[in-house]
Write an enzyme that holds these catalytic residues in place. Sequence first.
Site: not given
Ligand SMILES: NC(=O)C1=CN([C@@H]2O[C@H](COP(=O)(O)OP(=O)(O)OC[C@H]3O[C@@H](n4cnc5c(N)ncnc54)[C@H](OP(=O)(O)O)[C@@H]3O)[C@@H](O)[C@H]2O)C=CC1
Ligand SMILES: CC(=O)C(=O)O
Ligand SMILES: [Mg+2]
Length: 619
Positions: A192, A446, A210, A139, A282-283, A305-306
């Site tokens: 993503r 991540n 997953k 993972y 997912e993603d 999931d995200d």
């Molecule tokens: N720990 C966990 O369980 C999980 C972790 N994650 C991690 O979280 C991260 C985001 O995932 P997710 O929300 O799905 O992705 P998204 O692409 O949906 O969202 C990313 C967000 O970050 C913003 N962003 C990008 N660059 C910047 C910056 N320089 N300054 C401020 N904001 C910024 C984007 O803005 P804009 O839309 O304007 O580009 C967007 O709002 C990933 O790395 C993922 O691996 C996700 C799910 C679960």
């Molecule tokens: C953990 C997870 O689902 C992610 O980083 O997208």
């Molecule tokens: Mg994910």
Amino acid sequence: MSIESVLHHLNCSKTVAFNRLAKTVFTHIPEPITINIRKYSDEFLCPNLLRGMDYLRFPQLNKGLAFTMAERQTLGIQGLLASAVQSQEEQLAICTYSLSRFKNNLNKHLYLSELLDTNERLFYELLGSNIPKYLPLVYTPTVGLACQRFGLVYKKPKGIFISIHDKGRIYKILRNWPIPHVRAICVTDGERILGLGDLGAYGMGIPIGKLCLYTALAGVPPSMCLPVTLDVGTNNQSLLEDPLYIGIREKRVQGCEYDDFIEEFMEACCEKYSHNVLIQFEDFALPNAVRLLDKYKTRYCTFNDDIQGTAGVIVAGMLTAARITKKKLGENIYLFLGAGSAGVGIANLICDAMAQEGVSEKEAVEKIYLFDIDGLLSTKRPGGIPKHATKYGKDLEPTKDFGAFVKTCKATAIIGVSTVGGAFTPAILKQMAENCERPQIYALSNPTIKAECTAQEAYDNTEGRCIYASGSPFPPVKYNGKEYHTGQGNNSYIFPGVSLGVLACYAHHIPDTMFLTAARCLAKNVTQKDLDMGRIYPSLSDIPILSCKIAVDVMEEAYKNNLASVYPKPKDLNKYIADYIYKTKYDDVRPDFYDYPESRGVQVKTVEEMVKQFKSKNK
Ligand SMILES: NC(=O)C1=CN([C@@H]2O[C@H](COP(=O)(O)OP(=O)(O)OC[C@H]3O[C@@H](n4cnc5c(N)ncnc54)[C@H](OP(=O)(O)O)[C@@H]3O)[C@@H](O)[C@H]2O)C=CC1
Ligand SMILES: CC(=O)C(=O)O
Ligand SMILES: [Mg+2]
């Protein structure tokens, strides 16, 4: 040559012949044969029709040198294995040693992947033997690297690829998956992948990983699980030019064509695997993730999931943090870096959790601030606020200075879901330490390189007063002569248990409330010992037990809200779940997919029963 004459020539049963020769023979047979293929493929791996070699060839049945002499004779595999007979414990020791010889994590990942292809029960037994050690190999973070190198990693099919050019034929393609009784699908379109961006068809590593966790962390039988990658192209130019790339070399399809494709996929899954097949998204990239969840969550048994799983684990962390800070959720100020799927998903569930504390929606929203790439979600900013986050827009002057805003809004919790590694600078962390006694720092992006700050940085810059969690694991923190083991704020604490509960009672929908239920169950199971160690989550080794507890709570909720389909309701849900889950020991189980033919009325014998029969015949 007709199919009948091929089979006659082979002098064995149709199903066996089909299973063994599908590739070599049927690929040369003209179109009408597809009707037969469907019939035969439904009987795939029917235990009464297996031949000896199949017990070595199929990872679901293989026990390697652990087949006893009697089994080897019964099954006709004597001589195909070396003379030694090993116990599963001995095999486990050999695997542990073999794995330890690899220095590089990607090589360890490849070793594990091959073990999964060879001996499924041994693979899960190994993962279960030390979850904190092996989880990062299957993972995050290693799965991220595996996805980036998927062209090299890819050997055998572990899931289904459906390309945009397969439109109109998705049902037929699903039929090609050899195990007919799929109950859970994890699907990505690769746009993503973690915080690594658009990896197209290389994203397949994610649904595979997953679903491995479904089994390793929640005991969902692996044969119930189907990883799917929807290959709609990629906008990643370097992949389009990568000679090893395994997907279609076209730009991503969007708009109606994309939507129709997803719609056909959803319908085909239900047609093939029944209407309550669970589909985990997912993603997917932000616009599709949010839109598709809204579109499908009341029509199908599905979740993202995200958005929802992540929200569950972080709200659980916040509920636990409340035990340390002695402040309710509604007494905090939350500041997000990242307003995408994860960010807005978490924000929404915080509001739901606050509502249960008696905080009104208006008040809850006032306590939550989000930044995206264009800065604060301000109603006054030129580009406006993305639709999915409208309610969080603040009537404040636009700003892109996250650091300054930490002070302005007096944040007590910062949540990093931005994909920007190191974005929580020492100055930001120091400001958090000024804002309150026990600042909450969630660096959730991540894989590891994308984390907004490391655990050590968080402690060093907050005088060791922070409450910290990260999406990927970090080594223990050393601060002031003490060692802290910070926790992993990762949806892997939530989605396996929720899915187990949904599958076990055949729930037909998965409302948001189930994720709050899961969050509360997780938070309840954090001990004082965990808190003393510096983590707001239980140990990763406890996830299998936690998943069962979450599953029971999810089932209770499903029954309460008429979402379950198994009636009468089992009297003892704990026992029901314990009986349901996959067992990795050779001796106390029949291999996983024996269960399915049996449920279809096929007479099934376990290997043990066959041995008994063999012995009595040969007395
Ligand atoms: N720990 C966990 O369980 C999980 C972790 N994650 C991690 O979280 C991260 C985001 O995932 P997710 O929300 O799905 O992705 P998204 O692409 O949906 O969202 C990313 C967000 O970050 C913003 N962003 C990008 N660059 C910047 C910056 N320089 N300054 C401020 N904001 C910024 C984007 O803005 P804009 O839309 O304007 O580009 C967007 O709002 C990933 O790395 C993922 O691996 C996700 C799910 C679960
Ligand atoms: C953990 C997870 O689902 C992610 O980083 O997208
Ligand atoms: Mg994910």
